[in-house]
Write a protein that holds these residues in place. Structure first.
Motif, PDB file in Angstrom:
ATOM      1  N   ASN A   1     -11.128  -9.134  -1.226  1.00  0.00           N
ATOM      2  CA  ASN A   1      -9.775  -9.527  -0.862  1.00  0.00           C
ATOM      3  C   ASN A   1      -8.852  -8.337  -1.090  1.00  0.00           C
ATOM      4  OD1 ASN A   1      -9.771 -12.266  -0.020  1.00  0.00           O
ATOM      5  ND2 ASN A   1     -10.086 -12.911  -2.129  1.00  0.00           N
ATOM      6  N   TRP A   2      -7.734  -8.312  -0.378  1.00  0.00           N
ATOM      7  CA  TRP A   2      -6.771  -7.230  -0.577  1.00  0.00           C
ATOM      8  C   TRP A   2      -6.221  -7.248  -2.001  1.00  0.00           C
ATOM      9  CZ3 TRP A   2      -6.226  -3.207   2.473  1.00  0.00           C
ATOM     10  CH2 TRP A   2      -6.616  -3.314   3.800  1.00  0.00           C
ATOM     11  N   PHE A   3      -5.899  -8.425  -2.492  1.00  0.00           N
ATOM     12  CA  PHE A   3      -5.256  -8.529  -3.804  1.00  0.00           C
ATOM     13  C   PHE A   3      -6.098  -9.380  -4.745  1.00  0.00           C
ATOM     14  CE2 PHE A   3      -1.822  -8.050  -0.655  1.00  0.00           C
ATOM     15  CZ  PHE A   3      -1.280  -6.850  -1.098  1.00  0.00           C
ATOM     16  N   SER A   4      -6.136  -8.979  -6.006  1.00  0.00           N
ATOM     17  CA  SER A   4      -6.802  -9.803  -7.011  1.00  0.00           C
ATOM     18  C   SER A   4      -5.850 -10.885  -7.498  1.00  0.00           C
ATOM     19  CB  SER A   4      -7.296  -8.954  -8.184  1.00  0.00           C
ATOM     20  OG  SER A   4      -6.214  -8.290  -8.803  1.00  0.00           O
ATOM     21  N   SER A   5      -4.540 -10.602  -7.433  1.00  0.00           N
ATOM     22  CA  SER A   5      -3.556 -11.623  -7.800  1.00  0.00           C
ATOM     23  C   SER A   5      -2.209 -11.313  -7.164  1.00  0.00           C
ATOM     24  CB  SER A   5      -3.401 -11.730  -9.320  1.00  0.00           C
ATOM     25  OG  SER A   5      -2.817 -10.549  -9.834  1.00  0.00           O
ATOM     26  N   ILE A   6      -1.449 -12.382  -6.942  1.00  0.00           N
ATOM     27  CA  ILE A   6      -0.070 -12.287  -6.472  1.00  0.00           C
ATOM     28  C   ILE A   6       0.706 -13.295  -7.314  1.00  0.00           C
ATOM     29  CG2 ILE A   6       1.531 -12.586  -4.545  1.00  0.00           C
ATOM     30  CD1 ILE A   6      -0.871 -12.010  -2.659  1.00  0.00           C
ATOM     31  N   THR A   7       1.704 -12.804  -8.025  1.00  0.00           N
ATOM     32  CA  THR A   7       2.443 -13.643  -8.966  1.00  0.00           C
ATOM     33  C   THR A   7       3.906 -13.733  -8.560  1.00  0.00           C
ATOM     34  OG1 THR A   7       0.989 -12.876 -10.741  1.00  0.00           O
ATOM     35  CG2 THR A   7       3.056 -13.936 -11.410  1.00  0.00           C
ATOM     36  N   TYR A   8       4.422 -14.954  -8.520  1.00  0.00           N
ATOM     37  CA  TYR A   8       5.842 -15.179  -8.277  1.00  0.00           C
ATOM     38  C   TYR A   8       6.496 -15.508  -9.614  1.00  0.00           C
ATOM     39  CZ  TYR A   8       5.101 -15.286  -3.267  1.00  0.00           C
ATOM     40  OH  TYR A   8       4.802 -14.950  -1.972  1.00  0.00           O
TER      41      TYR A   8
ATOM     42  N   ALA B   1       0.830  -1.215   0.000  1.00  0.00           N
ATOM     43  CA  ALA B   1       0.000   0.000   0.000  1.00  0.00           C
ATOM     44  C   ALA B   1       0.858   1.256   0.000  1.00  0.00           C
ATOM     45  CB  ALA B   1      -0.943  -0.009   1.201  1.00  0.00           C
ATOM     46  N   SER B   2       2.020   1.196   0.627  1.00  0.00           N
ATOM     47  CA  SER B   2       2.886   2.382   0.687  1.00  0.00           C
ATOM     48  C   SER B   2       3.473   2.745  -0.669  1.00  0.00           C
ATOM     49  CB  SER B   2       4.011   2.166   1.710  1.00  0.00           C
ATOM     50  OG  SER B   2       5.002   1.294   1.200  1.00  0.00           O
ATOM     51  N   THR B   3       3.414   1.830  -1.628  1.00  0.00           N
ATOM     52  CA  THR B   3       3.956   2.119  -2.963  1.00  0.00           C
ATOM     53  C   THR B   3       2.887   2.622  -3.926  1.00  0.00           C
ATOM     54  OG1 THR B   3       3.668  -0.147  -3.770  1.00  0.00           O
ATOM     55  CG2 THR B   3       5.748   0.367  -2.653  1.00  0.00           C
ATOM     56  N   VAL B   4       1.647   2.629  -3.489  1.00  0.00           N
ATOM     57  CA  VAL B   4       0.549   3.107  -4.327  1.00  0.00           C
ATOM     58  C   VAL B   4       0.601   4.628  -4.379  1.00  0.00           C
ATOM     59  CG1 VAL B   4      -1.975   3.289  -4.516  1.00  0.00           C
ATOM     60  CG2 VAL B   4      -0.918   1.127  -3.813  1.00  0.00           C
ATOM     61  N   SER B   5       0.521   5.177  -5.558  1.00  0.00           N
ATOM     62  CA  SER B   5       0.432   6.622  -5.702  1.00  0.00           C
ATOM     63  C   SER B   5      -1.043   7.013  -5.591  1.00  0.00           C
ATOM     64  CB  SER B   5       0.988   7.068  -7.049  1.00  0.00           C
ATOM     65  OG  SER B   5       0.797   8.456  -7.212  1.00  0.00           O
ATOM     66  N   PRO B   6      -1.416   7.765  -4.554  1.00  0.00           N
ATOM     67  CA  PRO B   6      -2.833   8.090  -4.336  1.00  0.00           C
ATOM     68  C   PRO B   6      -3.466   8.884  -5.484  1.00  0.00           C
ATOM     69  CG  PRO B   6      -1.507   8.705  -2.433  1.00  0.00           C
ATOM     70  CD  PRO B   6      -0.565   8.306  -3.514  1.00  0.00           C
ATOM     71  N   ASP B   7      -2.644   9.447  -6.368  1.00  0.00           N
ATOM     72  CA  ASP B   7      -3.176  10.223  -7.487  1.00  0.00           C
ATOM     73  C   ASP B   7      -3.407   9.381  -8.740  1.00  0.00           C
ATOM     74  OD1 ASP B   7      -3.146  12.566  -5.957  1.00  0.00           O
ATOM     75  OD2 ASP B   7      -1.047  12.924  -6.450  1.00  0.00           O
ATOM     76  N   ASP B   8      -3.026   8.107  -8.695  1.00  0.00           N
ATOM     77  CA  ASP B   8      -3.255   7.228  -9.843  1.00  0.00           C
ATOM     78  C   ASP B   8      -4.747   7.036 -10.066  1.00  0.00           C
ATOM     79  OD1 ASP B   8      -0.570   6.893 -10.326  1.00  0.00           O
ATOM     80  OD2 ASP B   8      -0.437   4.916  -9.387  1.00  0.00           O
ATOM     81  N   ASP B   9      -5.125   6.770 -11.316  1.00  0.00           N
ATOM     82  CA  ASP B   9      -6.519   6.501 -11.643  1.00  0.00           C
ATOM     83  C   ASP B   9      -6.872   5.034 -11.435  1.00  0.00           C
ATOM     84  OD1 ASP B   9      -7.162   9.136 -12.366  1.00  0.00           O
ATOM     85  OD2 ASP B   9      -6.303   8.831 -14.361  1.00  0.00           O
ATOM     86  N   ASP B  10      -5.861   4.192 -11.485  1.00  0.00           N
ATOM     87  CA  ASP B  10      -6.086   2.764 -11.320  1.00  0.00           C
ATOM     88  C   ASP B  10      -4.874   2.150 -10.636  1.00  0.00           C
ATOM     89  OD1 ASP B  10      -7.354   0.321 -11.469  1.00  0.00           O
ATOM     90  OD2 ASP B  10      -7.498   0.301 -13.658  1.00  0.00           O
ATOM     91  N   PHE B  11      -5.042   0.970 -10.076  1.00  0.00           N
ATOM     92  CA  PHE B  11      -3.914   0.260  -9.489  1.00  0.00           C
ATOM     93  C   PHE B  11      -3.014  -0.270 -10.594  1.00  0.00           C
ATOM     94  CE2 PHE B  11      -7.014  -0.578  -5.938  1.00  0.00           C
ATOM     95  CZ  PHE B  11      -6.371   0.216  -5.006  1.00  0.00           C
ATOM     96  N   LYS B  12      -1.736  -0.342 -10.300  1.00  0.00           N
ATOM     97  CA  LYS B  12      -0.765  -0.929 -11.211  1.00  0.00           C
ATOM     98  C   LYS B  12      -0.385  -2.296 -10.669  1.00  0.00           C
ATOM     99  CE  LYS B  12       1.142   3.643 -11.979  1.00  0.00           C
ATOM    100  NZ  LYS B  12       2.237   4.552 -11.697  1.00  0.00           N
ATOM    101  N   GLU B  13       0.515  -2.945 -11.358  1.00  0.00           N
ATOM    102  CA  GLU B  13       1.139  -4.141 -10.814  1.00  0.00           C
ATOM    103  C   GLU B  13       2.369  -3.667 -10.057  1.00  0.00           C
ATOM    104  OE1 GLU B  13       1.822  -6.858 -14.057  1.00  0.00           O
ATOM    105  OE2 GLU B  13      -0.167  -7.723 -13.776  1.00  0.00           O
ATOM    106  N   TYR B  14       2.484  -4.044  -8.798  1.00  0.00           N
ATOM    107  CA  TYR B  14       3.579  -3.594  -7.946  1.00  0.00           C
ATOM    108  C   TYR B  14       4.574  -4.744  -7.810  1.00  0.00           C
ATOM    109  CZ  TYR B  14       0.093  -0.054  -7.190  1.00  0.00           C
ATOM    110  OH  TYR B  14      -0.844   0.931  -7.395  1.00  0.00           O
ATOM    111  N   GLU B  15       5.752  -4.568  -8.399  1.00  0.00           N
ATOM    112  CA  GLU B  15       6.758  -5.626  -8.501  1.00  0.00           C
ATOM    113  C   GLU B  15       7.895  -5.382  -7.518  1.00  0.00           C
ATOM    114  OE1 GLU B  15       9.816  -6.520 -11.956  1.00  0.00           O
ATOM    115  OE2 GLU B  15       7.791  -7.191 -12.505  1.00  0.00           O
TER     116      GLU B  15
END
Length: 164
Positions: A91-98, A32-46
């Motif tokens: 759920n917090w996440f729709s997906s988590i990919t390794y 959550a700390s890497t989310v930019s609150p000004d974004d229009d949508d969530f990104k994939e956070y790697e």
């Protein structure tokens, strides 16, 4: 990602009903700390798994396995957000990919959380990630967030039963 990143969440999300372990909370808040609150949508956070383990203080020999188990548990823990006249189960996440062999993990927040994490203008709380990463109990993180959400009032009065 570091301790100075800012976690910013709607107070509705802070008061939501969920039960996560200490490590699961640290995972969610770190992402959550890497989310930019000004974004229009969530990104994939790697993230690099090694860096992530260092941040959330997983230091044993089985850190990769432990992180993978924690993220699997997160995917099994829907929670409830209560609003006027409705309850949202999410759920917090729709997906988590390794990414096998690359040491990378990719998180994607569930899109239902957008109103609670993006474009927040009022009734939200923000704090440094480092303020919670050093806490040793899942309850201390929850209590910190709730108390932080009342910081602007300079006091917090709550019924004992509600507190429990």
């Amino acid at each position: 990602m570091d301790n100075n990143y800012i976690v910013k969440k709607s107070n509705t999300l802070i008061y939501a009903s969920y039960d996560l372990s200490l490590q699961e909370q640290k995972i969610v808040l770190s992402i959550a700390s890497t989310v930019s609150p000004d974004d229009d949508d969530f990104k994939e956070y790697e993230f690099k798994i090694k860096d992530f383990n260092d941040l959330v203080e997983i230091k044993n020999k089985n850190s990769y396995t432990e992180l993978k188990q924690s993220t699997k548990n997160l995917m099994r823990k829907p929670f409830e957000i209560k609003e006027e006249g409705k309850t949202i189960q999410v759920n917090w996440f729709s997906s988590i990919t390794y990414k096998d062999g690359e040491g990378l993990i990719i998180f994607k927040f569930d899109s239902a959380l957008k109103p609670y994490m993006l474009h927040l203008k009022e009734l939200f709380t923000s704090y440094k990630l480092g303020n919670v990463l050093s806490l040793k109990s899942k309850y201390s993180i929850r209590l910190y967030e709730i108390m932080k959400s009342y910081e602007f009032r300079n006091e917090w009065v709550i019924d004992l039963e509600e507190f429990k």
